[in-house]
Design an enzyme around this catalytic site. Structure first.
Site, PDB file in Angstrom:
ATOM      1  N   GLU A  44       0.839  -1.215   0.000  1.00 50.37           N
ATOM      2  CA  GLU A  44       0.000   0.000   0.000  1.00 50.37           C
ATOM      3  C   GLU A  44       0.866   1.253   0.000  1.00 50.37           C
ATOM      4  OE1 GLU A  44      -3.068  -0.394  -1.214  1.00 50.37           O
ATOM      5  OE2 GLU A  44      -3.446  -1.766   0.453  1.00 50.37           O
ATOM      6  N   HIS A  45       0.516   2.188  -0.866  1.00 50.69           N
ATOM      7  CA  HIS A  45       1.276   3.435  -1.053  1.00 50.69           C
ATOM      8  C   HIS A  45       2.711   3.133  -1.473  1.00 50.69           C
ATOM      9  CE1 HIS A  45      -1.656   6.527   0.330  1.00 50.69           C
ATOM     10  NE2 HIS A  45      -2.217   5.451   0.821  1.00 50.69           N
ATOM     11  N   ASP A  69       3.157   2.070  -4.880  1.00 46.05           N
ATOM     12  CA  ASP A  69       3.234   2.215  -6.351  1.00 46.05           C
ATOM     13  C   ASP A  69       3.962   3.500  -6.762  1.00 46.05           C
ATOM     14  OD1 ASP A  69       0.998   3.754  -5.552  1.00 46.05           O
ATOM     15  OD2 ASP A  69      -0.352   2.957  -7.094  1.00 46.05           O
ATOM     16  N   GLY A  85     -16.188   5.496  -3.502  1.00 50.30           N
ATOM     17  CA  GLY A  85     -15.534   6.071  -2.320  1.00 50.30           C
ATOM     18  C   GLY A  85     -15.168   5.033  -1.276  1.00 50.30           C
ATOM     19  N   GLY A 110     -12.565   2.832  -1.495  1.00 49.26           N
ATOM     20  CA  GLY A 110     -11.186   2.352  -1.592  1.00 49.26           C
ATOM     21  C   GLY A 110     -11.075   1.124  -2.482  1.00 49.26           C
ATOM     22  N   LEU A 111     -12.072   0.890  -3.339  1.00 48.97           N
ATOM     23  CA  LEU A 111     -12.054  -0.293  -4.212  1.00 48.97           C
ATOM     24  C   LEU A 111     -11.911   0.128  -5.672  1.00 48.97           C
ATOM     25  CD1 LEU A 111     -14.845  -2.308  -2.363  1.00 48.97           C
ATOM     26  CD2 LEU A 111     -12.363  -2.596  -2.183  1.00 48.97           C
ATOM     27  N   SER A 115     -12.990   4.781  -9.300  1.00 46.37           N
ATOM     28  CA  SER A 115     -12.595   5.752 -10.327  1.00 46.37           C
ATOM     29  C   SER A 115     -11.834   5.083 -11.466  1.00 46.37           C
ATOM     30  CB  SER A 115     -11.814   6.924  -9.735  1.00 46.37           C
ATOM     31  OG  SER A 115     -10.777   6.484  -8.928  1.00 46.37           O
ATOM     32  N   GLU A 135      -6.873  10.535 -14.428  1.00 43.93           N
ATOM     33  CA  GLU A 135      -6.955  10.695 -12.977  1.00 43.93           C
ATOM     34  C   GLU A 135      -5.931  11.714 -12.456  1.00 43.93           C
ATOM     35  OE1 GLU A 135      -8.212   7.497 -10.785  1.00 43.93           O
ATOM     36  OE2 GLU A 135      -7.085   7.980  -8.975  1.00 43.93           O
ATOM     37  N   ASP A 138      -4.237   1.037  -9.682  1.00 48.83           N
ATOM     38  CA  ASP A 138      -5.648   0.708  -9.907  1.00 48.83           C
ATOM     39  C   ASP A 138      -5.960   0.519 -11.395  1.00 48.83           C
ATOM     40  OD1 ASP A 138      -5.516   1.304  -7.234  1.00 48.83           O
ATOM     41  OD2 ASP A 138      -6.534   3.242  -7.411  1.00 48.83           O
TER      42      ASP A 138
HETATM   43  C1  GLA Z   1      -5.070   4.536  -4.222  1.00 44.94           C
HETATM   44  C2  GLA Z   1      -4.256   4.978  -5.423  1.00 44.94           C
HETATM   45  C3  GLA Z   1      -3.202   3.929  -5.784  1.00 44.94           C
HETATM   46  C4  GLA Z   1      -2.384   3.497  -4.576  1.00 44.94           C
HETATM   47  C5  GLA Z   1      -3.307   3.171  -3.395  1.00 44.94           C
HETATM   48  C6  GLA Z   1      -2.540   2.898  -2.128  1.00 44.94           C
HETATM   49  O1  GLA Z   1      -5.848   3.439  -4.562  1.00 44.94           O
HETATM   50  O2  GLA Z   1      -5.086   5.187  -6.527  1.00 44.94           O
HETATM   51  O3  GLA Z   1      -2.382   4.432  -6.810  1.00 44.94           O
HETATM   52  O4  GLA Z   1      -1.425   4.455  -4.241  1.00 44.94           O
HETATM   53  O5  GLA Z   1      -4.215   4.221  -3.132  1.00 44.94           O
HETATM   54  O6  GLA Z   1      -1.805   1.733  -2.246  1.00 44.94           O
END
Ligand code: GLA
Length: 388
Positions: free
Chosen positions: A43-44, A46, A131, A133-134, A137, A171, A183
């Site tokens: 997570e975070h 990329d 909204g 987190g899945l 967008s 985006e 994503d």
């Molecule tokens: C969001 C962002 C991704 C990634 C995640 C965290 O989904 O769109 O690019 O950074 O948060 O892992």
């Protein structure tokens, strides 16, 4: 027990075609589909040239399109009250506010990439909770993008890279969310029955078949809405970049823990520690999943969640509760997933415990006075496609 239903792709496509004809007076010529995603680990990482391991959901967004004879662009959604219309010439960064910016943004980025996208009518329908987190967008961007590519006669498989790129640019450049590309990459490149290991330094993608051996990937949407444009995400990214600068490395992928622990600023040190340890957890998770070492998956998810809660500070009471209660009720592993500041958790649950976990989390949310959560089964699914 009620789980969010992904619906049947054929039935959703047929209903969208009919809805399009009602709305615009003529049937669409194409329907594109792209999935939401849940990230298993990484997570975070990329935007730090790191590793991620997302899975595409069976829950997807569908976009119906029909070329027009003029330069008008009309965008409407079955989930949103406001529609948008304007001309091709009006499109560009910050031109369209709200949800429609993601869809109209892709019209612009594909044209920027040299595709002759004409004026177009678009209607979208989505089964990806917004909204949460899945990645609703990215699902929107990629479903519109694949429909438009098909409309201009470009083979979506051959142009997968263009599609991914156009979605990412919509985006980051048009809507202005400083996200990292995971994503859109998984929305385009996912394979059924597998996770996708993505290396953002080498740009390599590896399909990781998932044999869950009697386990379910259970996603809990806390219904605490998360937005990636309101500063928290961008501030984390800025801290990571500051850490890399101070360490003299091109990205935190090239940093080691020893260097990170010596960083001067306490907050920046914690942010960088999360990223460096989280990147290391990705190959560990791939190996543990491959060998069905569930205890180890559990410890890795636990370490990841603590790191996001304490070092990166992107969790919230609802996410902490969903994770703790899932494990108490029988999940072998659980962590928050996605951008954070609300959104969803993901748990690996023995099939026979799914019902118990859902009930326990629902009951705990009532007790805590939280909004009722919703749950879904993340059956690993395929990437963007053109429907029938
Ligand atoms: C969001 C962002 C991704 C990634 C995640 C965290 O989904 O769109 O690019 O950074 O948060 O892992």
């Amino acid at each position: 027990m009620s789980l969010v239903d992904p619906g049947d792709a054929g039935a959703l496509t047929d209903s969208l075609r009919a809805g399009f004809a009602d709305h615009y007076g003529e049937p669409p010529t194409v329907v594109g589909r792209a999935p939401g995603r849940v990230n298993l680990i990484g997570e975070h990482t990329d935007y730090n040239a790191g590793l991620v391991l997302p899975v595409a959901l069976p829950h997807a967004t569908y976009a119906a399109a029909r070329a027009r004879g003029d330069d008008l662009v009309r965008v409407a959604s079955r989930q949103q009250d406001e529609a948008w219309e304007g001309s091709l010439g009006e499109l560009g960064p910050d031109a369209v506010a709200g949800w429609a910016g993601y869809a109209a943004g892709v019209v612009w980025t594909l044209r920027e990439a040299g595709h002759d996208v004409p004026g177009v009518d678009l209607l979208v329908d989505s089964r990806v909770p917004v909204g949460s987190g899945l990645s609703s967008s990215a699902a929107l961007e990629c479903s519109v993008g694949i429909a438009l590519l098909s409309l201009v006669g470009a083979d979506p498989v051959e142009h997968a890279h263009t599609l991914m790129d156009a979605a990412i640019r919509a985006e980051t450049e048009v809507v202005g969310a400083p996200t990292g590309g995971m994503d859109q990459t998984v929305a385009v490149h996912a394979s059924e029955g597998a996770a996708l290991l993505i290396d953002f330094e080498s740009d390599e993608r590896t399909v990781v078949p998932l044999d869950l051996a009697g386990h379910t990937l259970l996603v809990t949407d806390t219904r605490v809405s998360h937005a990636l444009t309101d500063g928290g995400y961008g501030a984390r990214r800025a801290d990571c970049e500051a850490a890399a600068r101070e360490l003299g490395v091109p990205s935190l992928r090239r940093a080691d823990l020893e260097g990170v622990e010596a960083l001067g600023d306490e907050r920046v040190r914690r942010r960088a520690r999360h990223v460096v340890t989280e990147i290391a957890r990705v190959p560990q998770t791939v190996a543990a999943l491959r060998d069905s070492r569930w205890d180890e998956v559990g410890s890795i998810f636990d370490a990841s969640h603590r790191s996001m809660r304490d070092d990166f500070e992107i969790s919230c009471p609802e996410l902490d509760c969903a994770v703790a209660i899932a494990v108490q009720a029988g999940a072998v592993a659980a962590r928050m997933t996605g951008g954070g500041f609300g959104g969803s958790s993901v748990a690996v649950v023995p099939d026979e415990r799914v019902d118990a976990v859902v009930r326990a989390v629902d009951a705990a949310f009532v007790l805590e006075g939280f909004r009722a959560p919703q749950h879904l089964r993340a059956v690993p699914s395929g990437g963007a496609s053109v429907e029938g």
